[in-house]
Design an enzyme around this catalytic site. Sequence first.
Site, PDB file in Angstrom:
ATOM      1  N   HIS A   1      -7.977   3.013   5.101  1.00 32.66           N
ATOM      2  CA  HIS A   1      -8.783   1.704   4.933  1.00 32.66           C
ATOM      3  C   HIS A   1      -9.615   1.835   3.945  1.00 32.66           C
ATOM      4  O   HIS A   1     -10.875   1.418   4.367  1.00 32.66           O
ATOM      5  CB  HIS A   1      -9.200   1.473   6.350  1.00 32.66           C
ATOM      6  CG  HIS A   1      -9.645  -0.139   6.459  1.00 32.66           C
ATOM      7  ND1 HIS A   1      -9.448  -0.888   7.631  1.00 32.66           N
ATOM      8  CD2 HIS A   1      -9.936  -1.271   5.438  1.00 32.66           C
ATOM      9  CE1 HIS A   1      -9.621  -2.131   7.641  1.00 32.66           C
ATOM     10  NE2 HIS A   1     -10.173  -2.382   6.292  1.00 32.66           N
ATOM     11  N   ILE A   2      -9.574   2.201   2.810  1.00 29.56           N
ATOM     12  CA  ILE A   2     -10.607   2.323   1.827  1.00 29.56           C
ATOM     13  C   ILE A   2     -10.483   0.927   0.596  1.00 29.56           C
ATOM     14  O   ILE A   2     -11.055   1.439  -0.686  1.00 29.56           O
ATOM     15  CB  ILE A   2     -10.751   3.543   1.111  1.00 29.56           C
ATOM     16  CG1 ILE A   2      -9.252   4.215   0.722  1.00 29.56           C
ATOM     17  CG2 ILE A   2     -11.129   4.579   1.985  1.00 29.56           C
ATOM     18  CD1 ILE A   2      -9.277   5.087  -0.264  1.00 29.56           C
TER      19      ILE A   2
ATOM     20  N   ILE B   1      -7.906 -12.505  -2.151  1.00 33.28           N
ATOM     21  CA  ILE B   1      -7.258 -11.368  -2.487  1.00 33.28           C
ATOM     22  C   ILE B   1      -5.817 -11.395  -2.921  1.00 33.28           C
ATOM     23  O   ILE B   1      -5.459 -10.705  -3.735  1.00 33.28           O
ATOM     24  CB  ILE B   1      -7.213 -10.462  -1.083  1.00 33.28           C
ATOM     25  CG1 ILE B   1      -8.760 -10.032  -0.782  1.00 33.28           C
ATOM     26  CG2 ILE B   1      -6.371  -9.087  -1.236  1.00 33.28           C
ATOM     27  CD1 ILE B   1      -9.007  -9.300   0.643  1.00 33.28           C
TER      28      ILE B   1
END
Length: 321
Positions: free
Chosen positions: A286-287, A158
């Site tokens: 939290h998407i 990430i």
Amino acid sequence: MEKLTVLITNPTVPIVAIKEMEEKGYNIKIVNKEDRAEILQKLPGTHGLWWASQLKLDKEILDAAGPQLKMIGVMSAGYNHVSLDELKKRGIKASNTPNVLNDAVADVAVLLSLAAGRRMTEARWAIENNQWVNNEWKWMVGQDVRNSTIGIIGLGGIGFTTARRFKGFDVKDILYTGHKEKKEAAELGYKFVDLDALLAASDFVIVAVPLTAETQGFCDAAFFKKMKKNAVFVNISRGPVVDQPALINALKTGEIFAAGLDVMTPEPLPPDHELLKMPNVVVLPHIASATNHTRDGMAILTMQNLHRGLTGQPLLTPIVE
Ligand code: DGY
């Protein structure tokens, strides 16, 4: 041959993946909502567990399932909610879903950096409160990304994808810190520095580490004091990596400029929480991995791992083997 049972802890898992499991010959049971009591009640006799939940996966769950449980597909990249020791003790294999969500989460890291840096929350409130100012040259000015220094804590999949995104914004430098320097990062010109150097130089500090015993509370009062006053703090990892009262204090006292948070403590955040009342905070529920393509990818990878684990093949993305 006995039909193996797989319990899925979330009714909204993509139907294509469920159908494919059925076609492979599994007996599928689904829990209707994220409800621990219902999961516990449906667990006995389960061979494979599809854990699409942030609920704790611990001794109680494993005991309820019984000794025939052999494989758990955790449908998230993070697995801080899973008691790995308990799995190892019982010889249960487990997988997670790294990499398939790198792009979606990196997009949100950039989104939060821009939104917090450009005072999105405050700007929106100004409209709602009829305080839109037209004649003030520097009204609502924010932080530039161009020519800025980006500091990434944790250059895993990430973090790496986030760095790549920022290159396109003509930033001055991309710094990162972590356990070790990465050759492929050096080739791209990303500079490996220690934490203090990163905090002292970065205009945007992005946290992309997993939550572990080592990283719990890692971003504390001392951490925020070392950041630049114009700096934006972004968290796309897990809430408990941050000492949240220390973050709130740093934002209130002007130690840092703003924060963009996809994760926080607790989740879900109560609607009257202080973070939601702060002008210099942009909060998302939290998407970061929530795109159609990514969620389908996570489901397919979970399904593939479960099937492999239950048929004695090596897992694609193991966390316990
Ligand atoms: C992950 O997969 O860890 C994301 O944070 C979604 O939970």
